[in-house]
Design a protein around this motif. Structure first.
Motif, PDB file in Angstrom:
ATOM      1  N   ASP A 192       0.812  -1.218   0.000  1.00  0.00           N
ATOM      2  CA  ASP A 192       0.000   0.000   0.000  1.00  0.00           C
ATOM      3  C   ASP A 192       0.848   1.272   0.000  1.00  0.00           C
ATOM      4  OD1 ASP A 192      -2.403  -1.496   0.119  1.00  0.00           O
ATOM      5  OD2 ASP A 192      -2.163  -1.731   2.289  1.00  0.00           O
ATOM      6  N   LEU A 193       2.136   1.128  -0.203  1.00  0.00           N
ATOM      7  CA  LEU A 193       3.030   2.279  -0.131  1.00  0.00           C
ATOM      8  C   LEU A 193       2.722   3.274  -1.244  1.00  0.00           C
ATOM      9  CD1 LEU A 193       5.587   3.244   1.479  1.00  0.00           C
ATOM     10  CD2 LEU A 193       6.935   2.277  -0.387  1.00  0.00           C
ATOM     11  N   ARG A 194       2.652   4.537  -0.868  1.00  0.00           N
ATOM     12  CA  ARG A 194       2.442   5.614  -1.841  1.00  0.00           C
ATOM     13  C   ARG A 194       3.524   6.671  -1.660  1.00  0.00           C
ATOM     14  NH1 ARG A 194      -2.372   6.219  -4.624  1.00  0.00           N
ATOM     15  NH2 ARG A 194      -3.823   4.476  -4.358  1.00  0.00           N
ATOM     16  N   VAL A 195       3.902   7.271  -2.767  1.00  0.00           N
ATOM     17  CA  VAL A 195       4.992   8.238  -2.763  1.00  0.00           C
ATOM     18  C   VAL A 195       4.555   9.483  -3.528  1.00  0.00           C
ATOM     19  CG1 VAL A 195       7.346   8.689  -3.567  1.00  0.00           C
ATOM     20  CG2 VAL A 195       6.779   6.472  -2.569  1.00  0.00           C
ATOM     21  N   ALA A 196       4.712  10.637  -2.896  1.00  0.00           N
ATOM     22  CA  ALA A 196       4.370  11.900  -3.541  1.00  0.00           C
ATOM     23  C   ALA A 196       5.352  12.195  -4.663  1.00  0.00           C
ATOM     24  CB  ALA A 196       4.375  13.035  -2.519  1.00  0.00           C
ATOM     25  N   VAL A 197       4.820  12.662  -5.774  1.00  0.00           N
ATOM     26  CA  VAL A 197       5.666  13.065  -6.897  1.00  0.00           C
ATOM     27  C   VAL A 197       5.730  14.589  -6.930  1.00  0.00           C
ATOM     28  CG1 VAL A 197       5.196  10.972  -8.194  1.00  0.00           C
ATOM     29  CG2 VAL A 197       3.723  12.963  -8.508  1.00  0.00           C
ATOM     30  N   GLY A 198       6.405  15.141  -7.917  1.00  0.00           N
ATOM     31  CA  GLY A 198       6.612  16.578  -7.941  1.00  0.00           C
ATOM     32  C   GLY A 198       7.857  16.942  -7.148  1.00  0.00           C
ATOM     33  N   HIS A 199       8.151  18.233  -7.102  1.00  0.00           N
ATOM     34  CA  HIS A 199       9.374  18.692  -6.448  1.00  0.00           C
ATOM     35  C   HIS A 199       9.076  19.947  -5.636  1.00  0.00           C
ATOM     36  CE1 HIS A 199      12.020  15.881  -8.514  1.00  0.00           C
ATOM     37  NE2 HIS A 199      11.191  16.017  -9.526  1.00  0.00           N
ATOM     38  N   HIS A 200       9.718  20.026  -4.467  1.00  0.00           N
ATOM     39  CA  HIS A 200       9.473  21.151  -3.564  1.00  0.00           C
ATOM     40  C   HIS A 200      10.558  21.159  -2.499  1.00  0.00           C
ATOM     41  CE1 HIS A 200       7.316  23.814  -0.756  1.00  0.00           C
ATOM     42  NE2 HIS A 200       6.614  24.189  -1.810  1.00  0.00           N
ATOM     43  N   ALA A 201      10.708  22.300  -1.844  1.00  0.00           N
ATOM     44  CA  ALA A 201      11.680  22.398  -0.750  1.00  0.00           C
ATOM     45  C   ALA A 201      11.387  21.389   0.348  1.00  0.00           C
ATOM     46  CB  ALA A 201      11.686  23.816  -0.187  1.00  0.00           C
ATOM     47  N   ARG A 202      10.111  21.099   0.589  1.00  0.00           N
ATOM     48  CA  ARG A 202       9.768  20.167   1.670  1.00  0.00           C
ATOM     49  C   ARG A 202      10.256  18.739   1.376  1.00  0.00           C
ATOM     50  NH1 ARG A 202       4.855  21.535  -0.642  1.00  0.00           N
ATOM     51  NH2 ARG A 202       3.786  19.886  -1.826  1.00  0.00           N
ATOM     52  N   TYR A 203      10.582  18.462   0.132  1.00  0.00           N
ATOM     53  CA  TYR A 203      11.128  17.159  -0.236  1.00  0.00           C
ATOM     54  C   TYR A 203      12.654  17.171  -0.308  1.00  0.00           C
ATOM     55  CZ  TYR A 203       6.302  16.382  -1.782  1.00  0.00           C
ATOM     56  OH  TYR A 203       4.920  16.269  -1.844  1.00  0.00           O
ATOM     57  N   GLY A 204      13.258  18.270   0.098  1.00  0.00           N
ATOM     58  CA  GLY A 204      14.708  18.359   0.077  1.00  0.00           C
ATOM     59  C   GLY A 204      15.291  18.863  -1.226  1.00  0.00           C
ATOM     60  N   ASP A 205      14.456  19.471  -2.077  1.00  0.00           N
ATOM     61  CA  ASP A 205      14.924  19.924  -3.388  1.00  0.00           C
ATOM     62  C   ASP A 205      15.494  21.337  -3.383  1.00  0.00           C
ATOM     63  OD1 ASP A 205      14.307  17.578  -4.805  1.00  0.00           O
ATOM     64  OD2 ASP A 205      12.198  18.152  -4.957  1.00  0.00           O
ATOM     65  N   ALA A 206      15.477  22.024  -2.251  1.00  0.00           N
ATOM     66  CA  ALA A 206      16.028  23.379  -2.187  1.00  0.00           C
ATOM     67  C   ALA A 206      17.530  23.289  -1.922  1.00  0.00           C
ATOM     68  CB  ALA A 206      15.330  24.195  -1.102  1.00  0.00           C
TER      69      ALA A 206
END
Length: 234
Positions: A14-28
């Motif tokens: 049931d694992l789900r993973v958010a896609v997209g990119h943002h500072a909250r995901y460590g992309d900054a």
């Protein structure tokens, strides 16, 4: 974060993973590690630069920004480029090696991308979802890159192609950014190689990466343009 665990379609069905990119995901971040199998895609948008780690080993990075924690390719929830570097595209997944030496996919269950919403990792009947197929391809690039990059840099050094570079990036308003302790492939030396040296690089498939690194430096101008556009629009 906790240690990554081996991914499987029973415990993680049931694992789900958010896609997209943002500072909250460590992309900054203003740079990221990159690997030879992705150089062809990278050189279209990024400047590929070579660095030396604390042990003296060479590795490749691309510049994403000029100030700390600045990623000029982040646009809301979108990564504004034709290709996302594999180290950023892999999300919470990584490669571990089994006892018999086989690469296996692992996952960080407390990674900020992991949650109740997002793309499913596995299909209902247990097969890989599209997200996992994409991530697997990115992890394969990292794995192959880690296996080949040492020989590639040794070949560049043997051909005397590596040139120390302290980059000085001047903005129109008089600001200057100095980026020291980098190396690049000297395009002039590459063009002047004799047939035997070129043949060796071509045989090991290191000639194309050398060309891509050398040609990618033109993207530094585009990075400055990105910064000026972002500052102009607040």
């Amino acid at each position: 974060m906790t240690s990554p665990v081996l991914l499987n379609n029973v415990d993680h069905r049931d694992l789900r993973v958010a896609v997209g990119h943002h500072a909250r995901y460590g992309d900054a971040i203003n740079q990221t590690r990159v690997f030879p199998p992705e150089f062809e895609e990278l050189q279209r948008d990024y400047a590929i630069l070579i660095r030396r780690d604390d042990d003296g080993s060479l590795f490749a990075t691309v510049l994403l920004g000029l100030d700390p924690d600045e990623n000029l390719f982040l646009d809301g929830e979108r990564w504004d480029a034709r290709y996302v570097p594999a180290a950023r595209a892999r999300g919470p997944f990584s490669i571990g090696v089994s006892s018999d030496g086989e690469p296996m996919i692992h996952v960080e269950l407390d990674h900020p991308r992991v949650g109740r919403t997002g793309e499913p990792v596995f299909r209902d009947l247990g097969g890989n979802g599209p997200l996992l197929d994409y991530v697997s391809a990115m992890l394969q690039r990292i794995y192959v890159g880690l296996e080949t990059e040492k020989r590639m840099f040794e070949a560049f050094a043997a051909a005397d192609l590596l040139e120390p570079a302290t980059l000085q990036l001047d903005l129109a308003d008089g600001r200057r950014y100095d980026i020291p302790h980098r190396f690049t492939v000297d395009a002039g030396r590459l063009a002047a190689l004799d047939g035997e040296a070129l043949a060796r690089l071509h045989r090991d498939d290191f000639l194309r990466p050398a060309l891509w690194i050398a040609s990618s430096l033109g993207n530094l101008r585009h990075l400055i343009d990105r910064k000026l556009r972002k500052e102009a629009h607040g």
